[in-house]
Design a protein around this motif. Structure first.
Motif, mmCIF file in Angstrom:
data_model
loop_
_atom_site.group_PDB
_atom_site.id
_atom_site.type_symbol
_atom_site.label_atom_id
_atom_site.label_comp_id
_atom_site.label_asym_id
_atom_site.label_seq_id
_atom_site.Cartn_x
_atom_site.Cartn_y
_atom_site.Cartn_z
ATOM 1 N N ALA A 628 0.834 -1.201 0.000
ATOM 2 C CA ALA A 628 0.000 0.000 0.000
ATOM 3 C C ALA A 628 0.869 1.251 0.000
ATOM 4 C CB ALA A 628 -0.906 0.000 1.222
ATOM 5 N N ASP A 629 0.340 2.318 -0.572
ATOM 6 C CA ASP A 629 1.012 3.612 -0.473
ATOM 7 C C ASP A 629 1.005 4.066 0.981
ATOM 8 O OD1 ASP A 629 1.935 6.033 -2.332
ATOM 9 O OD2 ASP A 629 0.741 6.861 -0.680
ATOM 10 N N LYS A 630 1.938 4.905 1.331
ATOM 11 C CA LYS A 630 2.020 5.374 2.716
ATOM 12 C C LYS A 630 0.763 6.133 3.143
ATOM 13 C CE LYS A 630 4.722 9.449 1.306
ATOM 14 N NZ LYS A 630 6.031 10.139 1.441
ATOM 15 N N LYS A 631 -0.022 6.584 2.155
ATOM 16 C CA LYS A 631 -1.277 7.266 2.470
ATOM 17 C C LYS A 631 -2.432 6.282 2.638
ATOM 18 C CE LYS A 631 0.049 11.581 0.186
ATOM 19 N NZ LYS A 631 -0.263 12.558 -0.895
ATOM 20 N N GLY A 632 -2.149 4.995 2.441
ATOM 21 C CA GLY A 632 -3.151 3.986 2.744
ATOM 22 C C GLY A 632 -3.836 3.347 1.562
ATOM 23 N N TYR A 633 -3.803 3.973 0.401
ATOM 24 C CA TYR A 633 -4.496 3.398 -0.757
ATOM 25 C C TYR A 633 -3.600 2.373 -1.467
ATOM 26 C CZ TYR A 633 -1.716 6.748 -3.515
ATOM 27 O OH TYR A 633 -0.688 7.447 -4.091
ATOM 28 N N MET A 634 -4.237 1.513 -2.266
ATOM 29 C CA MET A 634 -3.493 0.557 -3.088
ATOM 30 C C MET A 634 -3.346 1.131 -4.479
ATOM 31 S SD MET A 634 -1.988 -2.369 -3.005
ATOM 32 C CE MET A 634 -0.825 -2.467 -4.367
ATOM 33 N N PRO A 635 -2.121 1.479 -4.905
ATOM 34 C CA PRO A 635 -1.937 2.071 -6.245
ATOM 35 C C PRO A 635 -2.087 1.015 -7.331
ATOM 36 C CG PRO A 635 0.178 1.680 -5.219
ATOM 37 C CD PRO A 635 -0.850 1.327 -4.188
ATOM 38 N N VAL A 636 -2.497 1.458 -8.521
ATOM 39 C CA VAL A 636 -2.631 0.547 -9.665
ATOM 40 C C VAL A 636 -1.774 1.034 -10.831
ATOM 41 C CG1 VAL A 636 -4.210 -0.577 -11.286
ATOM 42 C CG2 VAL A 636 -4.954 -0.137 -8.940
ATOM 43 N N ASN A 637 -2.086 2.180 -11.396
ATOM 44 C CA ASN A 637 -1.344 2.719 -12.535
ATOM 45 C C ASN A 637 -0.884 4.144 -12.234
ATOM 46 O OD1 ASN A 637 -3.696 1.222 -14.902
ATOM 47 N ND2 ASN A 637 -1.909 0.316 -13.946
ATOM 48 N N PHE A 638 0.105 4.626 -12.994
ATOM 49 C CA PHE A 638 0.519 6.022 -12.866
ATOM 50 C C PHE A 638 1.016 6.540 -14.214
ATOM 51 C CE2 PHE A 638 4.428 3.679 -11.944
ATOM 52 C CZ PHE A 638 5.435 4.421 -12.561
ATOM 53 N N LEU A 639 1.146 7.860 -14.312
ATOM 54 C CA LEU A 639 1.507 8.545 -15.552
ATOM 55 C C LEU A 639 2.910 9.137 -15.474
ATOM 56 C CD1 LEU A 639 -1.726 10.642 -16.254
ATOM 57 C CD2 LEU A 639 -0.989 8.621 -17.518
ATOM 58 N N THR A 640 3.623 9.073 -16.602
ATOM 59 C CA THR A 640 4.850 9.840 -16.796
ATOM 60 C C THR A 640 4.756 10.533 -18.152
ATOM 61 O OG1 THR A 640 5.997 7.970 -17.826
ATOM 62 C CG2 THR A 640 6.231 8.224 -15.434
ATOM 63 N N ASP A 641 5.659 11.478 -18.391
ATOM 64 C CA ASP A 641 5.634 12.171 -19.685
ATOM 65 C C ASP A 641 6.734 11.663 -20.613
ATOM 66 O OD1 ASP A 641 7.877 13.337 -18.562
ATOM 67 O OD2 ASP A 641 7.023 15.351 -18.436
ATOM 68 N N ASN A 642 7.122 10.394 -20.437
ATOM 69 C CA ASN A 642 8.145 9.805 -21.306
ATOM 70 C C ASN A 642 7.650 9.672 -22.737
ATOM 71 O OD1 ASN A 642 8.579 8.280 -18.404
ATOM 72 N ND2 ASN A 642 10.491 8.821 -19.407
ATOM 73 N N ASP A 643 8.607 9.634 -23.645
ATOM 74 C CA ASP A 643 8.343 9.583 -25.086
ATOM 75 C C ASP A 643 8.485 8.136 -25.553
ATOM 76 O OD1 ASP A 643 8.068 10.050 -27.777
ATOM 77 O OD2 ASP A 643 9.852 11.320 -27.969
ATOM 78 N N ILE A 644 7.354 7.422 -25.688
ATOM 79 C CA ILE A 644 7.408 6.021 -26.090
ATOM 80 C C ILE A 644 6.445 5.765 -27.238
ATOM 81 C CG2 ILE A 644 7.960 5.330 -23.728
ATOM 82 C CD1 ILE A 644 5.118 4.019 -23.676
ATOM 83 N N THR A 645 6.530 4.558 -27.793
ATOM 84 C CA THR A 645 5.581 4.133 -28.816
ATOM 85 C C THR A 645 5.497 2.616 -28.783
ATOM 86 O OG1 THR A 645 4.951 4.393 -31.146
ATOM 87 C CG2 THR A 645 7.283 3.973 -30.706
ATOM 88 N N GLY A 646 4.757 2.019 -29.727
ATOM 89 C CA GLY A 646 4.645 0.578 -29.788
ATOM 90 C C GLY A 646 6.017 -0.077 -29.832
ATOM 91 N N GLY A 647 6.172 -1.183 -29.114
ATOM 92 C CA GLY A 647 7.477 -1.808 -28.962
ATOM 93 C C GLY A 647 8.051 -1.518 -27.592
ATOM 94 N N ASN A 648 7.659 -0.357 -27.009
ATOM 95 C CA ASN A 648 8.027 -0.040 -25.631
ATOM 96 C C ASN A 648 7.161 -0.793 -24.630
ATOM 97 O OD1 ASN A 648 9.058 3.133 -26.571
ATOM 98 N ND2 ASN A 648 10.226 1.958 -25.060
ATOM 99 N N SER A 649 6.125 -1.462 -25.095
ATOM 100 C CA SER A 649 5.281 -2.227 -24.179
ATOM 101 C C SER A 649 6.143 -3.184 -23.363
ATOM 102 C CB SER A 649 4.237 -3.021 -24.961
ATOM 103 O OG SER A 649 3.298 -2.179 -25.554
ATOM 104 N N GLY A 650 5.996 -3.127 -22.039
ATOM 105 C CA GLY A 650 6.796 -3.959 -21.160
ATOM 106 C C GLY A 650 8.060 -3.298 -20.680
ATOM 107 N N SER A 651 8.359 -2.087 -21.159
ATOM 108 C CA SER A 651 9.588 -1.397 -20.773
ATOM 109 C C SER A 651 9.592 -1.065 -19.284
ATOM 110 C CB SER A 651 9.749 -0.099 -21.564
ATOM 111 O OG SER A 651 10.009 -0.348 -22.917
#
Length: 714
Positions: A628-651
């Motif tokens: 769990a996050d220190k604030k108590g919730y269970m995280p699932v997904n998050f966002l970044t501003d990285n520059d990716i495309t197909g083929g980066n799946s699994g990076s």
């Protein structure tokens, strides 16, 4: 005049130098990126990212089965990638009785890990610049065909010089449209086994509805292991093989992420077209992509009717359906994004400025006709692009558009061979037939083929279609249902048994007159056909595009450039970064999602939004353990501003210390134009939080022994 030249030079289209844009070569990190990365939070040296002589991050990153990325996360060769990257292997290993795709799977021990028929990972060893060597073999007077031949010959020599007698796979690749060349050295491992996967309801939660969307709540991961000879060298599958001891593996961080945290991604992005001219964007938006979308949707709809009626059929077609569905939504998203952001118009403005620079006296001889040549190519190939995408859509979704031709060529050789030669050819032919027909469901194949023939014959009207399809369509009013049914009934390709009978009594005339063979041959011949006019258009375009890129770089020599993606290892860096507040996301800041939001989407027995009862129960008890996050919730997904495309799946998504914080699996549909132009405000990478991955493995699946072999940083 000097002021005008300076203005034009400064305002030509260049690839921007924002730190969070770019797919960068690792060998140039020290010179081009390291200082920027340090300012953003990187704590590693460039040598710790890419080194030839010492282990580094690059040794933990692999290309997964040719189309995705994965990372090594233990000293015993444990591999982490996306669920959708492992989808083919998981489906192949599943049966209606042991449906790992639906129910999940975790090996209790090494002996329980499962070997798919074909699955490989590729390690990157090193790269080097051979631009001067290859360009030194070229002359200005060469035709494009002569140029290509010279490049291929020199590339073959370079590859042979560096493969160490076959130990390595070496590939020379072109960059910046043929203005630069680099070779890449790889080592392939083919004994890769399934360790575990969550149920599809977790690994594919949200289905097509949520695909390319944010907020997202998907546990898109699966795990494998690389095996090798006891000495660590690659080996074919054997019970005597042992888990690979990698040069480097990634530690796993439980610290979580905060907005503006540094984040970098290493992976194998498949294809971008950031240098694409305006005419190419216009062609895709108005001609190519609409045909792709329509053909893909038609194939999906026809498949799904039958998949919904049978678990066995669904299992056999799940991978093909998922692949088509992914690109169907991708292409529609690109149409919408490129149209909304007026990308073609923006590119045209840059090209108009380039054209003024190109036609100045000092530049005119070399660059003066570049834009006119590019525009001429697109104007003369728009309708062909539409036609080609309808045809490719058929080949992608209708197995029997291509299979009879593929098998038939071998049958032709078999038929014309003497008895001794036939005896040698028979085992391979039979094996190919058995494999091709193992999971086919003929009602699907008939429906998809008939529907795609109708679509192709009626919509690809601006360019001549395959002649036999035209002849058939004229006879039946473009209603191909009766023709396809009759063809399957009479054809030797209508079943595995009919092909077996043909092998016992081969007859050249029977094969020649076979309807499915005639149809498939017609389609593949059309697909590969190229007129003299098209050959010249392609050659002129290739040269003009190369000169466009060369000229733009020449006009802006101080800018930092990265080459388009082409499935070679790259690094992209940026930050954890939110999007504007979205009422669909319960998170306080819109850069992460929680299990609360996941459960809120839950729809019992729904194909896309069902969840295992155990997960719901554990959520209600807040049984999150150390994840769990220190604030108590269970995280699932998050966002970044990285520059990716197909083929980066699994990076891997890494923090400033090179620790694993997540796994990249998608992008947001608002920035779907990203393969053509990077949007600094909208572009986001959607990642699975590593804490959710570990929670699924440990708490939900009871596979704590898998987590125990990782190096966990708390």
């Amino acid at each position: 005049m000097k002021k005008l030249i300076l203005f034009l030079t400064m305002s030509l289209m260049v690839l921007p130098v924002r730190a969070d844009e770019g797919m960068w070569f690792l060998m140039f990190i020290e010179r081009l990126n390291h200082r920027d990365m340090q300012k953003m939070g990187l704590q590693l040296t460039s040598e710790e990212i890419y080194s030839i002589n010492n282990h580094s991050l690059k040794d933990a990153i692999v290309q997964f089965n040719g189309g995705c990325t994965a990372e090594i996360i233990s000293k015993d060769g444990l591999v982490l990638t996306n669920h959708h990257c492992g989808y083919d292997a998981i489906a192949e290993l599943s049966t209606p009785e042991a449906n790992y795709l639906k129910n999940g799977f975790w090996a209790a021990n090494r002996a329980g890990e499962l070997k798919p028929k074909e699955l490989s990972v590729r390690f990157f060893v090193r790269m080097d610049d051979v631009t001067k060597r290859i360009l030194g073999k070229l002359t200005p007077g060469m035709t494009e065909a002569e140029r290509e031949k010279a490049v291929q010959q020199e590339s073959a020599l370079i590859e042979k010089e560096n493969n160490e007698g076959g130990k390595y796979v070496v590939s020379v690749r072109s960059f910046f449209q043929g203005n630069e060349y680099y070779y890449f050295v790889y080592q392939d491992y083919k004994d890769v086994r399934l360790v575990g996967t969550p149920p599809e309801s977790i690994g594919k939660f949200g289905g097509d509805t949520d695909n390319w969307e944010w907020p997202r709540h998907t546990g898109d991961f699966s795990m494998f292991r690389v095996y090798a000879n006891p000495d660590g060298s690659p080996a074919e599958y054997s019970v005597n093989n042992v888990p690979l001891k990698p040069k480097h593996y990634l530690p796993v961080s439980l610290k979580g992420v905060q907005e503006n945290d540094f984040a970098m991604i290493l992976g194998y992005p498949g294809r971008t077209n950031r240098w694409m001219p305006a005419g190419g964007i216009e062609q895709n938006v108005k001609f190519a992509y609409p045909a792709w979308v329509e053909s893909s949707k038609l194939g999906m709809d026809k498949m799904k009717v039958h998949m919904d009626k049978s678990d066995e059929v669904r299992l056999h077609y799940a991978s093909q359906y998922a692949s088509v569905a992914n690109y169907w939504k991708n292409r529609q998203g690109m149409i919408d994004a490129l149209t909304k952001h007026k990308t073609a118009a923006e590119k045209k403005m840059a090209e108009d400025k380039f054209n003024k620079w190109a036609n100045m006296p000092a530049n005119k001889d070399k660059y003066g006709t570049v834009i006119a040549t590019l525009n001429n190519f697109y104007s003369k190939t728009n309708e062909k692009a539409r036609h080609d995408n309808y045809l490719v859509g058929m080949l992608r979704t209708a197995t029997f558009a291509a299979l009879p031709y593929s098998l038939g060529r071998g049958l032709e050789a078999y038929t014309n061979a003497n008895e001794a030669a036939r005896a040698q050819m028979l085992p391979d032919l039979q094996a190919g037939i058995d494999e091709s027909y193992a999971t086919l469901y003929m009602p699907i194949e008939k429906d998809v083929l008939a529907a795609q023939l109708n679509l192709y014959a009626t919509k690809a009207v601006g360019y001549p279609i395959a002649p036999y399809v035209k002849e058939l369509g004229d006879k039946n009013g473009n209603n191909f249902t009766a023709y396809v049914n009759d063809a399957f009934n009479s054809s030797i390709f209508g079943s595995k048994e009919k092909l077996a009978a043909f092998l016992q009594n081969p007859n050249a005339e029977v094969l020649k007159k076979d309807e499915l063979y005639k149809l498939s041959s017609d389609l593949l011949t059309k697909y590969r056909a190229k007129s003299d006019e098209q050959t010249k258009l392609d050659a002129d375009y290739s040269k003009a595009f190369r000169l466009l890129v060369e000229g733009m770089r020449e006009a802006n020599p101080t800018a930092k450039y990265y080459p388009d993606a082409n499935s070679t290892l790259r690094l992209t860096y940026g930050k954890v970064r939110s999007l504007p507040k979205d009422k669909r996301n319960d998170a306080k800041v819109n850069y992460y999602t929680t299990m609360q939001g996941e459960v809120a989407k839950y729809k019992p027995n729904d194909e896309e939004f069902d969840l295992p009862k155990k997960l719901i129960d554990m959520y209600n008890k807040k049984d999150f353990g150390q994840y769990a996050d220190k604030k108590g919730y269970m995280p699932v997904n998050f966002l970044t501003d990285n520059d990716i495309t197909g083929g980066n799946s699994g990076s891997p998504v890494l923090n400033g210390k090179g620790e694993l914080i997540g796994v990249a699996f998608d992008g947001n549909i608002e920035a779907m134009a990203g393969d053509v132009i990077f949007d600094k405000d909208l572009q986001r990478t959607i990642n699975v939080d590593i804490r959710y991955v570990l929670w699924i493995i440990d708490k939900f699946s009871g596979a704590k022994h898998i987590v125990d072999e990782m190096t966990i940083v708390r």
